[in-house]
Scaffold this active site. Structure first.
Site, PDB file in Angstrom:
ATOM      1  N   LYS A  98       3.451   7.429 -10.403  1.00  0.00           N
ATOM      2  CA  LYS A  98       4.763   8.062 -10.213  1.00  0.00           C
ATOM      3  C   LYS A  98       5.887   7.029 -10.293  1.00  0.00           C
ATOM      4  O   LYS A  98       6.975   7.325 -10.795  1.00  0.00           O
ATOM      5  CB  LYS A  98       4.794   8.816  -8.886  1.00  0.00           C
ATOM      6  CG  LYS A  98       3.814   9.985  -8.876  1.00  0.00           C
ATOM      7  CD  LYS A  98       3.988  10.926  -7.698  1.00  0.00           C
ATOM      8  CE  LYS A  98       3.130  12.171  -7.928  1.00  0.00           C
ATOM      9  NZ  LYS A  98       3.201  13.123  -6.821  1.00  0.00           N
TER      10      LYS A  98
ATOM     11  N   GLY B  78       0.823  -1.207   0.000  1.00  0.00           N
ATOM     12  CA  GLY B  78       0.000   0.000   0.000  1.00  0.00           C
ATOM     13  C   GLY B  78       0.855   1.253   0.000  1.00  0.00           C
ATOM     14  O   GLY B  78       2.056   1.222   0.308  1.00  0.00           O
ATOM     15  N   GLY B  79       0.181   2.345  -0.369  1.00  0.00           N
ATOM     16  CA  GLY B  79       0.862   3.608  -0.627  1.00  0.00           C
ATOM     17  C   GLY B  79       1.531   4.211   0.593  1.00  0.00           C
ATOM     18  O   GLY B  79       2.645   4.738   0.503  1.00  0.00           O
TER      19      GLY B  79
ATOM     20  N   TYR C 164     -26.164  42.342  21.443  1.00  0.00           N
ATOM     21  CA  TYR C 164     -27.340  41.508  21.745  1.00  0.00           C
ATOM     22  C   TYR C 164     -27.292  40.171  20.991  1.00  0.00           C
ATOM     23  O   TYR C 164     -26.909  39.142  21.540  1.00  0.00           O
ATOM     24  CB  TYR C 164     -28.613  42.311  21.435  1.00  0.00           C
ATOM     25  CG  TYR C 164     -29.868  41.531  21.714  1.00  0.00           C
ATOM     26  CD1 TYR C 164     -30.054  40.915  22.946  1.00  0.00           C
ATOM     27  CD2 TYR C 164     -30.856  41.398  20.739  1.00  0.00           C
ATOM     28  CE1 TYR C 164     -31.201  40.167  23.207  1.00  0.00           C
ATOM     29  CE2 TYR C 164     -32.003  40.662  20.997  1.00  0.00           C
ATOM     30  CZ  TYR C 164     -32.163  40.043  22.231  1.00  0.00           C
ATOM     31  OH  TYR C 164     -33.286  39.301  22.475  1.00  0.00           O
TER      32      TYR C 164
ATOM     33  N   ARG D  36      -4.453  -2.106  -5.664  1.00  0.00           N
ATOM     34  CA  ARG D  36      -5.103  -2.951  -4.675  1.00  0.00           C
ATOM     35  C   ARG D  36      -6.477  -3.279  -5.253  1.00  0.00           C
ATOM     36  O   ARG D  36      -7.064  -2.466  -5.987  1.00  0.00           O
ATOM     37  CB  ARG D  36      -5.260  -2.217  -3.348  1.00  0.00           C
ATOM     38  CG  ARG D  36      -3.980  -2.133  -2.532  1.00  0.00           C
ATOM     39  CD  ARG D  36      -4.193  -1.470  -1.172  1.00  0.00           C
ATOM     40  NE  ARG D  36      -4.768  -0.146  -1.297  1.00  0.00           N
ATOM     41  CZ  ARG D  36      -6.034   0.129  -1.118  1.00  0.00           C
ATOM     42  NH1 ARG D  36      -6.898  -0.822  -0.760  1.00  0.00           N
ATOM     43  NH2 ARG D  36      -6.505   1.341  -1.273  1.00  0.00           N
TER      44      ARG D  36
ATOM     45  N   ASP E 229      -9.025   8.781  -6.320  1.00  0.00           N
ATOM     46  CA  ASP E 229      -7.804   8.361  -5.624  1.00  0.00           C
ATOM     47  C   ASP E 229      -7.148   9.594  -5.008  1.00  0.00           C
ATOM     48  O   ASP E 229      -7.161  10.666  -5.629  1.00  0.00           O
ATOM     49  CB  ASP E 229      -6.834   7.737  -6.646  1.00  0.00           C
ATOM     50  CG  ASP E 229      -6.023   6.590  -6.040  1.00  0.00           C
ATOM     51  OD1 ASP E 229      -5.877   6.561  -4.807  1.00  0.00           O
ATOM     52  OD2 ASP E 229      -5.538   5.746  -6.812  1.00  0.00           O
TER      53      ASP E 229
ATOM     54  N   HIS F 127      -4.241  10.836   3.293  1.00  0.00           N
ATOM     55  CA  HIS F 127      -3.748  10.222   2.047  1.00  0.00           C
ATOM     56  C   HIS F 127      -4.846  10.084   1.001  1.00  0.00           C
ATOM     57  O   HIS F 127      -4.556   9.944  -0.180  1.00  0.00           O
ATOM     58  CB  HIS F 127      -3.164   8.835   2.350  1.00  0.00           C
ATOM     59  CG  HIS F 127      -1.863   8.913   3.082  1.00  0.00           C
ATOM     60  ND1 HIS F 127      -0.649   8.747   2.463  1.00  0.00           N
ATOM     61  CD2 HIS F 127      -1.586   9.182   4.371  1.00  0.00           C
ATOM     62  CE1 HIS F 127       0.321   8.887   3.348  1.00  0.00           C
ATOM     63  NE2 HIS F 127      -0.218   9.145   4.521  1.00  0.00           N
TER      64      HIS F 127
ATOM     65  N   TYR G 192     -11.775  -1.031  11.934  1.00  0.00           N
ATOM     66  CA  TYR G 192     -11.106  -1.150  10.635  1.00  0.00           C
ATOM     67  C   TYR G 192     -12.090  -1.525   9.521  1.00  0.00           C
ATOM     68  O   TYR G 192     -12.285  -0.786   8.560  1.00  0.00           O
ATOM     69  CB  TYR G 192      -9.972  -2.173  10.738  1.00  0.00           C
ATOM     70  CG  TYR G 192      -9.215  -2.315   9.448  1.00  0.00           C
ATOM     71  CD1 TYR G 192      -8.396  -1.282   8.999  1.00  0.00           C
ATOM     72  CD2 TYR G 192      -9.327  -3.460   8.667  1.00  0.00           C
ATOM     73  CE1 TYR G 192      -7.709  -1.389   7.797  1.00  0.00           C
ATOM     74  CE2 TYR G 192      -8.634  -3.572   7.459  1.00  0.00           C
ATOM     75  CZ  TYR G 192      -7.828  -2.534   7.030  1.00  0.00           C
ATOM     76  OH  TYR G 192      -7.160  -2.635   5.844  1.00  0.00           O
TER      77      TYR G 192
ATOM     78  N   LEU H  14       0.371   6.363  -6.324  1.00  0.00           N
ATOM     79  CA  LEU H  14       1.831   6.276  -6.412  1.00  0.00           C
ATOM     80  C   LEU H  14       2.285   5.431  -7.591  1.00  0.00           C
ATOM     81  O   LEU H  14       3.404   5.602  -8.078  1.00  0.00           O
ATOM     82  CB  LEU H  14       2.394   5.701  -5.111  1.00  0.00           C
ATOM     83  CG  LEU H  14       2.204   6.596  -3.888  1.00  0.00           C
ATOM     84  CD1 LEU H  14       2.828   5.949  -2.665  1.00  0.00           C
ATOM     85  CD2 LEU H  14       2.822   7.969  -4.111  1.00  0.00           C
ATOM     86  N   VAL H  15       1.419   4.512  -8.040  1.00  0.00           N
ATOM     87  CA  VAL H  15       1.804   3.656  -9.162  1.00  0.00           C
ATOM     88  C   VAL H  15       2.173   4.537 -10.361  1.00  0.00           C
ATOM     89  O   VAL H  15       3.178   4.292 -11.040  1.00  0.00           O
ATOM     90  CB  VAL H  15       0.658   2.673  -9.502  1.00  0.00           C
ATOM     91  CG1 VAL H  15       0.914   1.964 -10.801  1.00  0.00           C
ATOM     92  CG2 VAL H  15       0.490   1.667  -8.357  1.00  0.00           C
TER      93      VAL H  15
HETATM   94  C1  GDG Z   1      -3.179   5.405  -0.498  1.00  0.00           C
HETATM   95  C2  GDG Z   1      -4.128   6.295  -1.315  1.00  0.00           C
HETATM   96  C3  GDG Z   1      -2.129   7.531  -2.164  1.00  0.00           C
HETATM   97  C4  GDG Z   1       0.929  -2.433  -5.311  1.00  0.00           C
HETATM   98  N1  GDG Z   1       0.955  -3.717  -5.672  1.00  0.00           N
HETATM   99  C5  GDG Z   1       2.112  -4.226  -5.262  1.00  0.00           C
HETATM  100  C6  GDG Z   1       2.830  -3.227  -4.637  1.00  0.00           C
HETATM  101  N2  GDG Z   1       2.072  -2.114  -4.671  1.00  0.00           N
HETATM  102  C7  GDG Z   1       2.468  -0.819  -4.138  1.00  0.00           C
HETATM  103  C8  GDG Z   1       2.687   0.172  -5.256  1.00  0.00           C
HETATM  104  C9  GDG Z   1       2.443   1.489  -4.553  1.00  0.00           C
HETATM  105  C10 GDG Z   1       1.425   1.120  -3.512  1.00  0.00           C
HETATM  106  O1  GDG Z   1       1.425  -0.282  -3.367  1.00  0.00           O
HETATM  107  C11 GDG Z   1       0.004   1.549  -3.900  1.00  0.00           C
HETATM  108  O2  GDG Z   1      -0.097   2.911  -3.702  1.00  0.00           O
HETATM  109  P1  GDG Z   1      -1.237   3.802  -4.339  1.00  0.00           P
HETATM  110  O3  GDG Z   1      -0.872   5.215  -4.154  1.00  0.00           O
HETATM  111  O4  GDG Z   1      -1.387   3.448  -5.769  1.00  0.00           O
HETATM  112  O5  GDG Z   1      -2.605   3.413  -3.603  1.00  0.00           O
HETATM  113  P2  GDG Z   1      -3.151   3.111  -2.089  1.00  0.00           P
HETATM  114  O6  GDG Z   1      -2.606   1.876  -1.534  1.00  0.00           O
HETATM  115  O7  GDG Z   1      -4.633   3.160  -2.214  1.00  0.00           O
HETATM  116  O8  GDG Z   1      -2.612   4.329  -1.214  1.00  0.00           O
HETATM  117  C12 GDG Z   1      -3.414   6.791  -2.556  1.00  0.00           C
HETATM  118  C13 GDG Z   1      -1.294   6.697  -1.215  1.00  0.00           C
HETATM  119  O9  GDG Z   1      -2.056   6.250  -0.103  1.00  0.00           O
HETATM  120  C14 GDG Z   1      -0.102   7.475  -0.700  1.00  0.00           C
HETATM  121  O10 GDG Z   1      -0.482   8.672  -0.121  1.00  0.00           O
HETATM  122  O11 GDG Z   1      -1.372   7.771  -3.336  1.00  0.00           O
HETATM  123  O12 GDG Z   1      -4.245   7.652  -3.283  1.00  0.00           O
HETATM  124  O13 GDG Z   1      -5.311   5.591  -1.671  1.00  0.00           O
HETATM  125  O14 GDG Z   1       3.593   1.934  -3.926  1.00  0.00           O
HETATM  126  O15 GDG Z   1       3.956   0.021  -5.755  1.00  0.00           O
HETATM  127  N3  GDG Z   1       4.045  -3.419  -4.118  1.00  0.00           N
HETATM  128  C15 GDG Z   1       4.570  -4.664  -4.211  1.00  0.00           C
HETATM  129  N4  GDG Z   1       3.900  -5.684  -4.779  1.00  0.00           N
HETATM  130  C16 GDG Z   1       2.688  -5.523  -5.315  1.00  0.00           C
HETATM  131  O16 GDG Z   1       2.091  -6.485  -5.836  1.00  0.00           O
HETATM  132  N5  GDG Z   1       5.768  -4.890  -3.708  1.00  0.00           N
END
Ligand code: GDG
Length: 738
Positions: free
Chosen positions: A382, A30-31, A502, A276, A375, A167, A89, A379-380
């Site tokens: 970037k 996750g991000g 008043y 995700r 979203d 986030h 959660y 980060l994907v």
């Molecule tokens: C939240 C916000 C915001 C994914 N699959 C695999 C893997 N990943 C990594 C990616 C990336 C991260 O997970 C996903 O980050 P995202 O930003 O795309 O999305 P969220 O998890 O929803 O994150 C989002 C973020 O927080 C940061 O502020 O950008 O908007 O929703 O880094 O590379 N990593 C590995 N295997 C995978 O299969 N190792």
């Protein structure tokens, strides 16, 4: 004093998992983890978060793994009882907040028990922070799971430096108010010194929510909460580009993976999607658009492949199970209907893959297709760009990802429009090399520059600045009034002057100003204050003389000031204008302008007073009303520049009246008749009361009702607090002289 960093987030960067009957440590996906890991590795600091569900068995082994985390990784696990964890959660965080914040109100589920669990979990986190906290520490709270934590920490540690980063998006003010317990969430956030968002858009929506839900006005960069500033910032998160560059240039596994992928997909163009498995990420929409593309552009068949990584997430929630089923079905349908013995159109991977594989995929892909329906950032997008130093790739990006605000060189899509998405992806595949390189190189440079370290530095600098500015702010902000001190001064005084506004000060606002008739308790209070021989009491209001006569005429021994100072009535005498003659011929010119604003603003109306015209917008849509009020004032200012009239903004009003007709001038007139009081007390909530506060010399008890900014020296929380204080003035013991 240390400036040690304490990071607090729902999840730690490490996750406990049971593998073959033993607790083992895995990296969290996750991000948030992707972003904060590199920052903490560089800056050091503690990380506090939930270790994941505990279960009953093998507690000893579990504890020893967690102990290892403390020693080796400075990760401190918070343990949540199972029931609290589920409600917190899977319940309130992910079935109430998550859908609402991502514009999916139809997915909202709310259960009051989940809310209790959310409160309880935030309390447990708060306890864990307080236990570790040392003066000087900077506490950085992350994301929607912990929105109550800043205020809980503020209550426990009044001087704590705490910043909050959201986030995910902050929803529009159409959507936010549907959220059960919305007030508590906003109040919780306002405990922070800094509240930061991914984009300016989200920040603006937060400000709208403050105005609509709590009635709190804010500036673009700051909101005042009592005598404390809360800094507001838009700080788009970035990535650690070097991590990818290093994998691509030095890591053997990545190189091996890349070589294998090149061989496997030779002769094919690769579209890559990494998400995700979440309904906000637009996976079914992408699959449908891909099917459309393959159907409409038959030349692409066997020439293109979509690799979709979908990491399982929140599997305990039904919606996520349904999504999984739907995605399986769509993938099966596309591959079944369109595939050939030599070609599988969608390669679907429903698990997390190694980073070395991910980096190799980024390096390989011709197009990265990022299509969330909503979203925070993404980060994907970037990470993909970071792996394209040579410029040989195209980013297709949803305009509803926060990333779109700073990645304009991507090909932007509306993922809800599947046909156009399909044609944009087709265009991405066909982009001329020059254009492709130019777009990607610009993006690449920006991703490298606005990296996660810069983001972290900006956040921490803003937090430190916000904390250091508390002092400056306190100088210009009222102190909280201490009843005992003012009671003491009241008691020892011989000649007291009390000037009270008043509406908003002694009584709450009503829908229409004429409805503000006082309750018997207010009349009793004013009568008792006025009757006291050492007191001179003045009621100073924006209301016209008729209203004040009707409501307060029976209290003979009180000064009445009407129309914010234009007219006065000394005790037992009749009304007189503050100056005469008072011109009123201007009304014919100003009235049509105000009426024009009434036509533009449903719910607003004009009130004609003897010496003033007032445009009221208390019933209008709050932001529109506030915005038009500014517009009206600037229009009138230009028009009235050469006259003695001015346009004043007050509590949901714009009033046009002579510049000298103000409460400060009216007070001068009263002081001329009642000279040298040794106790001067003035209370008000409105901008018209600022004239009063300004006129009063040091040593006066000037009291603002509600939070500042104000020129008053003191503040009380609300009109009820002020009334209780005034009530104590009428108690026998305070009436006796010292
Ligand atoms: C939240 C916000 C915001 C994914 N699959 C695999 C893997 N990943 C990594 C990616 C990336 C991260 O997970 C996903 O980050 P995202 O930003 O795309 O999305 P969220 O998890 O929803 O994150 C989002 C973020 O927080 C940061 O502020 O950008 O908007 O929703 O880094 O590379 N990593 C590995 N295997 C995978 O299969 N190792």
């Amino acid at each position: 004093m240390s400036n040690r960093l304490i990071v607090v987030s729902n999840r730690l960067p490490l996750t406990l998992r049971k593998v073959d009957g033993h607790w083992t440590t895995e990296r969290s996906s996750g991000g948030l983890a992707s972003a904060m890991n590199p920052i903490l590795r560089r800056n050091g600091g503690d990380w506090i978060g939930w270790a994941g569900a505990g279960g009953e068995e093998d507690q000893e082994e579990r504890r020893s793994v967690l102990q290892d985390w403390v020693q080796k990784k400075q990760c401190f696990a918070v343990e949540l009882p199972d029931e609290v964890a589920t409600g917190f959660y899977e319940g309130y965080s992910n079935q109430t907040l998550w859908p609402v914040f991502h514009n999916f109100p139809s997915q909202l589920k709310f259960d009051a028990k989940d809310w209790q669990a959310y409160v309880e979990a935030n309390r447990i986190f708060s306890k864990a922070v307080v236990e570790r906290y040392k003066p000087g520490d900077l506490v950085w709270v992350h994301d929607y799971h912990l929105m109550l934590l800043p205020q809980m920490l503020r209550d426990e540690l009044p001087d704590v430096a705490v910043g909050f980063f959201l986030h995910i998006p902050f929803p529009s003010s159409e959507i936010f108010p549907i959220l059960p317990r919305r007030e508590e969430l906003l109040q919780g956030l306002l405990g922070a010194d800094l509240v930061a968002f991914q984009t300016h858009g989200h920040l603006q929506q937060f400000r709208s929510a403050l105005l609509r839900v709590l009635g709190i006005e804010s500036k673009v960069t700051e909101v005042a909460v009592d005598a404390r500033p809360v800094r507001l910032e838009a700080l788009p998160i970035g990535i650690a580009p070097k991590e990818y560059a290093d994998l691509l240039s030095h890591d053997e596994a990545t190189a091996r993976n890349h070589a294998e992928l090149i061989a496997r997909y030779a002769g094919r163009r690769v579209l890559l999607a990494v998400d995700r498995l979440d309904y906000t990420k637009g996976i079914p929409e992408r699959l449908r658009a891909y099917a459309l593309l393959l159907r409409s552009s038959s030349e692409l068949r066997e020439k293109v492949v979509l690799i979709q990584i979908a990491v399982p997430t929140r599997e305990g929630i039904d919606t996520y199970q349904d999504l999984r089923t739907e995605v399986n079905r769509l993938v099966g349908e596309i591959n079944g209907k369109l595939g050939t013995p030599n070609w599988t159109p969608v390669v679907y991977i429903n698990r997390s893959i190694e980073r070395a594989e991910l980096a190799a995929l980024y390096q390989l892909a011709d197009v990265c297709w990022v299509g969330p329906l909503r979203d925070g950032m993404n980060l994907v997008a970037k990470e993909y760009v970071a792996c394209k130093a040579e410029g040989n790739g195209v980013l297709v990006l949803s305009e509803f990802a926060g990333a779109a605000a700073e990645m304009g060189e991507a090909l932007l899509i509306n993922p809800f429009d599947e046909e156009r998405t399909a044609s944009t992806v087709e265009r991405a595949l066909a982009l001329e090399e020059d254009e492709r390189r130019q777009r990607m190189k610009t993006l690449h440079a920006r991703v490298l520059r606005n990296n996660v370290f810069r983001w972290g530095d900006r956040f921490l600098t803003a937090l430190q600045e916000a904390v250091s500015e508390r002092g400056r702010y306190t100088d210009t902000q009222p102190k909280r009034l201490r009843p005992a001190e003012v009671q003491q001064a009241y008691m020892s005084a011989r000649r007291r002057l009390l000037a009270l506004d008043y509406e908003g000060t002694l009584v709450p606002f009503t829908a229409h100003p004429h409805q503000s008739a006082p309750l018997p308790s207010v009349l009793t209070l004013l009568t008792a204050l006025a009757r006291e021989s050492k007191n001179c009491l003045a009621l100073m209001s924006g209301r016209p003389a008729e209203d004040l006569d009707r409501w307060f005429g029976a209290i003979g021994s009180m000064w009445l000031v009407a129309e914010n100072g234009a007219e006065l009535k000394p005790p037992g005498a009749s009304w007189e204008p503050l100056r005469s003659p008072v011109p009123t011929d201007w009304k014919a010119t100003v009235m049509p302008i105000l009426e024009h604003f009434v036509d533009r603003t449903p719910g607003s109306f004009v009130e004609e007073k003897k010496y003033a015209l007032v445009w009221h917008h208390r019933l209008a849509e709050p932001e529109f009303g506030a915005w038009l009020a500014n517009e009206l004032v600037s229009m009138l200012e230009a028009m009235l520049a050469e006259t003695e009239l001015r346009a004043f903004r007050g509590q949901k009003i714009v009033e046009v009246r002579p510049v000298w007709a103000n409460k400060g001038e009216a007070l001068e007139r009263i002081l001329a008749a009642y000279s040298q009081p040794d106790f001067l007390f003035a209370a008000g909530d409105d901008r018209t009361d600022e004239d009063l506060f300004e006129r009063l010399r040091d040593g006066a008890w000037t009291v603002h009702v509600g939070p500042g900014p104000t020129r008053a020296a003191f503040m009380v929380r609300d009109f009820e607090s002020l009334r209780s204080l005034l009530e104590t003035f009428t108690e026998a013991r305070y009436l006796r002289s010292a």
